[in-house]
Design an enzyme around this catalytic site. Structure first.
Site, PDB file in Angstrom:
ATOM      1  N   ASP A 267      -6.530 -15.861   2.230  1.00  0.00           N
ATOM      2  CA  ASP A 267      -7.823 -16.489   2.514  1.00  0.00           C
ATOM      3  C   ASP A 267      -8.836 -16.169   1.421  1.00  0.00           C
ATOM      4  O   ASP A 267      -9.644 -17.022   1.043  1.00  0.00           O
ATOM      5  CB  ASP A 267      -8.341 -16.044   3.885  1.00  0.00           C
ATOM      6  CG  ASP A 267      -7.667 -16.825   5.010  1.00  0.00           C
ATOM      7  OD1 ASP A 267      -7.057 -17.864   4.718  1.00  0.00           O
ATOM      8  OD2 ASP A 267      -7.740 -16.404   6.173  1.00  0.00           O
TER       9      ASP A 267
ATOM     10  N   LYS B 133       0.876  -1.178   0.000  1.00  0.00           N
ATOM     11  CA  LYS B 133       0.000   0.000   0.000  1.00  0.00           C
ATOM     12  C   LYS B 133       0.908   1.222   0.000  1.00  0.00           C
ATOM     13  O   LYS B 133       0.848   2.081   0.893  1.00  0.00           O
ATOM     14  CB  LYS B 133      -0.927  -0.056   1.226  1.00  0.00           C
ATOM     15  CG  LYS B 133      -1.974   1.037   1.277  1.00  0.00           C
ATOM     16  CD  LYS B 133      -3.130   0.847   0.312  1.00  0.00           C
ATOM     17  CE  LYS B 133      -4.063   2.041   0.338  1.00  0.00           C
ATOM     18  NZ  LYS B 133      -5.168   1.924  -0.641  1.00  0.00           N
TER      19      LYS B 133
HETATM   20 MG   LIG Z   1      -6.108 -16.106   7.900  1.00  0.00          MG
HETATM   21 MG   LIG Z   2      -9.194   1.303  -2.036  1.00  0.00          MG
END
Ligand SMILES: [Mg+2]
Ligand SMILES: [Mg+2]
Lengths: 362, 362
Positions: free
Chosen positions: B251, B191
């Site tokens: 996940d 990010k």
């Molecule tokens: Mg997890």
């Molecule tokens: Mg965003």
């Protein structure tokens, strides 16, 4: 009704889609007898170029004095290599922080006419109508200290996830209020099995929840939520979570519909002006070519009518016009199948205004 | 080859699936002429109940002295309300930290025989074969300071995202090594438009990348990655990211296959023993009923054979046996369609061992 609207077109396709949105609001004003005044200001890359800062003081001032803010998009490759505070995104982050726009509303709506664009099976999308509420002014994206430092182990870097209980409480309260006028089912997403901040979040949700006995509160871990959004998105009604989890989950959820060009957002404060913007971003590759899809900005206008001006009927009229335009097969380039004809930005704008007029006159 | 394997069955269905996995390893030993010694220890909730800590010192000691670790699962509702350090999950977090298991490998494989279980369209799943490498011992889940404090604004809470450059470097290096023996395409997720830690991550990736000119390095923002995994998962080959982003994305990606009961994982250190465990967790609702699907644990065994023992042929034989069992229509309850017959845990274990034997003898 007379309202002051600050328009921040921003970068890339921002000016094109906000231009159409302003015309749509003018049409709503004519049809329903309201007066909307528009004042323009710079934000993001264009503001950087003109003033050296992505959020000039006069932009902030204009926003503060307005009843609502309509924003296009910020950012582009031109400004990707500056330091953090000289990025277009810093303008948007600053605006959220300064105006205390702490509740970001990200609805995910599946338009039946567009459902085939999704990577998910049609039966999985059936009944999907969810609202993600993301805390927008706290957490990891704003906490101090942050930055690099020399340590015994060499260079290191830190970011800080910080929340006051009051910040957690106000966004949860907003979420319960919104869940109450939806299907009364609120999923609070956290990572309470690992993070201290999440444990306070969960306790606070349980405590505030007692004031909303009509809303069913459920807790879900963020990694499980990321799974469940793919597995069975229709299980969700209203979802609330902290800033970073909300950033990731709302974008994941946005993709369910298959049409990122269709998704609106609202960012609300306690009692100041709300900010309304499409989710799609500045799309520099198609900027200035009259190709952008203005519908996400139109749906953001509908949210403005609803959440800032409490004009339910007007909001529904805008949504209805968009639905009908899609049902009748009109598409911008991003929505069109291969070989299908596509409307330009301005043509789509005209079409929606025409449908809105028609609808009212019936 | 003679190897010491520490077996940590853990909670819920952990003992059932690791029990079958041990028998499978014994069969591999017989067929290929290896000797595996198994030693057992407690972790998670069962360890808490017996010793008051989720990671007893003798468990840690056994793991340190072993060549590889096979783990079932930890956790369950019984232990959900204790303080942070008295949670079963703390045992797993502690083990990862103590053994410096910094690289978590999470492959996402789509078994054609099971593809219809996915919520994604078949054409979207075509060609999906991706490996997510998650940094596992640093970042927000471990940083200090953390916890609650009283401030001028009332109660507040903090968690800290902390990385040394060396921690970032070693996991990126591992990712480049793995990408190199896959399709030579590495997506590094961060990010960087918001976080200081992500900017150092991205710079480090660019720098290490120069040592791997044969691997194509691409950067992607985490929210975009969450979208792209749903939109077009086949665009990914190898993905590397920090701890929390990896938790969420791995996940999410796991759900693409539609069969969480099928997914293995490996956690590797620089030169100590690797840890192998199924992704699915402890599933307390079906524990002790001989209903659990052991295949994710079997695929974890295949990863152990490959990454810890460098027994490529043996690993492939296990994977091949599983594929054939599935192709022939055998299912545990979680994989069976409504009305389809289902094998028990032990029956599935027998079936895979029988297929493995048959395969070798051909
Ligand atoms: Mg997890
Ligand atoms: Mg965003």
């Amino acid at each position: 009704m007379i309202k002051q609207i600050a328009v921040l077109p921003g970068d890339g396709i921002g000016p094109e889609v906000t231009g159409e949105a302003v015309q749509l609001l003018e049409e709503v004003g004519i049809q329903f007898g309201h007066t909307f005044h528009f004042q323009y200001a710079d934000i993001g890359g264009c503001a950087l170029d003109k003033t050296g800062t992505p959020l000039p003081e006069e932009t902030l001032q204009l926003c503060r004095e307005s009843d609502a803010i309509l924003l296009g998009a910020v950012g582009g490759p031109k400004w990707d290599h500056g330091p953090g505070e000289k990025r277009p995104e810093a303008g948007l982050l600053g605006l959220r922080k300064e105006l205390q726009l702490y509740a970001n509303l990200r609805p995910v709506i599946v338009f039946p006419a567009l459902a085939n664009a999704s990577s998910l099976k049609a039966e999985v999308l059936e009944g999907v109508d969810l609202m993600i509420i993301r805390e927008l002014t706290g957490g990891l994206y704003f906490g101090q200290p942050r930055g690099r430092k020399q340590t015994d182990q060499g260079l290191a870097v830190v970011d800080t996830l910080y929340y006051t209980e009051a910040e957690i409480e106000r966004v949860l309260r907003k979420a319960f209020e919104i869940a109450r006028v939806r299907k009364k089912h609120l999923v609070s997403v956290d990572k309470a099995n690992v993070l201290d901040s999440s444990r306070l979040w969960r306790e606070t949700a349980d405590r505030i929840g007692k004031e909303y006995p009509d809303v069913k509160l459920e807790h879900m871990l963020v990694d499980n939520a990321a799974m469940q959004l793919v597995r069975k998105p229709s299980q969700f009604d209203t979802v609330v979570t902290e800033n970073m989890f909300g950033d990731i989950l709302s974008d994941e959820a946005a993709m369910l519909s298959g049409s990122l060009g269709m998704l609106p957002s609202a960012s609300l404060s306690e009692d100041g002006p709300g900010l309304y913007e499409p989710v799609h971003g500045s799309a520099p590759d198609i900027a200035g070519q009259n190709l952008a899809n203005p519908l996400a900005t139109f749906l953001s206008v509908a949210m403005m009518l609803k959440y800032s001006f409490h004009l339910e009927k007007e909001a529904q009229a805008v949504e209805q016009a968009i639905r009908k335009v899609l049902d009748d097969g009109y598409r911008t380039r991003d929505l069109a199948q291969e070989g299908e004809p596509a409307l330009s930005t301005t043509e789509m704008g005209e079409k929606v205004r025409a449908y809105l007029k028609q609808e009212i006159s019936v």
